[in-house]
Design an enzyme around this catalytic site. Structure first.
Site, PDB file in Angstrom:
ATOM      1  N   GLY A 113       2.042   1.046  11.491  1.00 55.26           N
ATOM      2  CA  GLY A 113       2.514   1.041  10.115  1.00 55.26           C
ATOM      3  C   GLY A 113       3.131  -0.290   9.718  1.00 55.26           C
ATOM      4  O   GLY A 113       2.582  -1.365   9.985  1.00 55.26           O
ATOM      5  N   CYS A 114       4.285  -0.223   9.091  1.00 48.19           N
ATOM      6  CA  CYS A 114       4.952  -1.422   8.582  1.00 48.19           C
ATOM      7  C   CYS A 114       5.429  -2.341   9.692  1.00 48.19           C
ATOM      8  O   CYS A 114       5.647  -3.533   9.460  1.00 48.19           O
ATOM      9  CB  CYS A 114       6.126  -1.020   7.692  1.00 48.19           C
ATOM     10  SG  CYS A 114       5.658  -0.111   6.205  1.00 48.19           S
ATOM     11  N   ALA A 115       5.617  -1.818  10.904  1.00 47.20           N
ATOM     12  CA  ALA A 115       6.050  -2.658  12.026  1.00 47.20           C
ATOM     13  C   ALA A 115       4.929  -3.538  12.542  1.00 47.20           C
ATOM     14  O   ALA A 115       5.170  -4.464  13.324  1.00 47.20           O
ATOM     15  CB  ALA A 115       6.581  -1.783  13.156  1.00 47.20           C
TER      16      ALA A 115
END
Length: 379
Positions: free
Chosen positions: A137-139
């Site tokens: 995801g955003c990581a």
């Protein structure tokens, strides 16, 4: 040490403002018992506008998972090449100079990855290594930088490329009306970004150390429920408070490097929302302006998932305030709950680059191969 060069970022042409988002929420969810709360949460994100790969009328329709994934593939192939070429130009590299492509995206699925298509159509070598990352995801923006850094460390002189392709709007689910889903509908935007890491030379952030941290027992705080209709985003109400357990991980990694995480010269962190940035200011004891690049990304583009850290880093470049040896931190936050953290110092390469070097995987462990730049008259 590898140098993280100037990124290239592109956002789609279709725009939705916060005022339009609020009007849509009022129209589509007029009878929602928590509409007032949802509207307040959307306003408090600080997002002023977002960019979408389709007009809002098409975005709101749901033609099915197959049609959406086909749209994802066509949009990726149409938009990624130009961004990649700009990122390589910024780093004074060519596709043939790249030893690894890290491709990150959590908003569509392709197998083989887009990396195979890029190698076949954009001039990358056939022995270029591929590393698709789909489930961070955003990581994943931070993770991609770290894995590229690891590669350049393992093969001195090698260059790597990071590509982020996030079309969050293609994951819109009209039947999801929980508060977390309504907030997400007003928070996420679309973008494509790329950045090159030079094994030698280059201007940017010389990467010195990286690390990862997982907060135990938080797997269901940020997640996808994969159903017949596609990816359904799940967002727990505890997510905004994740900086309390993650800030110590940033401090610990910096301390291992002999640095104080609260005394660095620049910060590039994932802007999941304003609470994330406000809390990180408090826990690291830094002024709000320390995260001005991340706040600008959030305001102008919304949460563009893994592309946030690349866009924020590009804004740091554009500001022109960096000086040699300035110490900085890059951090991506996402499902897990996971933090991917990089530490490094600013370097300026003032020398011309008549020779390009790369280390092909087939010559791993041998001296880097020197490649003459045919465009350079000095060679």
């Amino acid at each position: 040490m590898a140098t993280l060069c100037r990124p290239a970022v592109s956002v789609p042409e279709h725009i939705i403002t916060v005022a339009q988002t609020l009007d849509l929420a009022r129209t589509l969810h007029a009878d929602h018992p928590q509409l007032a709360l949802a509207l307040r949460l959307i306003e408090n994100t600080g997002v002023r506008k977002r960019h979408l790969v389709q007009p809002i009328e098409e975005t709101l329709r749901h033609p099915g998972l197959r049609a959406r994934n086909l749209r994802y593939e066509s949009e990726a192939k149409a938009r990624v090449p130009e961004v990649v070429r700009r990122a390589l130009d910024h780093a004074e590299l060519r596709p043939a100079d790249i030893g690894l492509i890290v491709y990150v995206s959590c908003t569509g699925f392709m197998m083989p990855s887009l990396t195979a298509w890029m190698i076949n159509t954009m001039g990358f070598r056939s022995d270029t290594r591929q590393m698709p990352i789909a489930q961070l995801g955003c990581a994943a923006g931070g993770a991609a930088i770290n894995r590229a850094h690891d590669f350049c460390t393992a093969y001195p002189g090698a260059n790597a490329l990071v590509v982020s392709c996030e079309f969050c709007s293609l994951c819109y689910q009209p039947t999801d009306i929980g508060i977390g889903s309504l907030l997400s509908n007003g928070l996420f935007g679309d973008a494509v970004a790329a950045v090159a890491l030079r094994g030698t030379g280059g201007t940017g952030m010389s990467l010195e150390r990286n690390g990862s941290h997982l907060v135990p027992d938080t797997e269901d705080w940020i997640a996808y429920s994969v159903r017949e209709t596609g990816f359904h985003f799940l967002l727990d109400k505890r997510v905004p408070g994740t900086m309390e357990p993650l800030a110590p991980a940033l401090k610990e990694l910096a301390a291992q490097h002999g640095w104080d995480a609260g005394q660095l010269d620049f910060y590039v962190v994932h802007a999941g929302g304003p609470r994330i940035l406000d809390d990180l200011c408090r826990f690291l004891d830094v002024p709000p302006e320390a995260f001005r690049f991340s706040r600008a990304t959030l305001t102008e583009y919304g949460n563009i998932a893994s592309a946030v850290v690349l866009d924020a880093f590009g804004r740091f470049f554009d500001e022109g305030s960096a000086v040699d040896s300035a110490r900085g931190l890059i951090a991506g936050f996402g499902p897990g709950i996971t933090a991917e953290i990089s530490l490094g110092s600013w370097v300026t390469d003032t020398a011309p680059a008549p020779v390009r070097t790369f280390l092909s995987p087939v010559t791993a462990g041998l001296p880097a191969v020197a490649v003459l730049d045919e465009e350079c008259p000095a060679v």
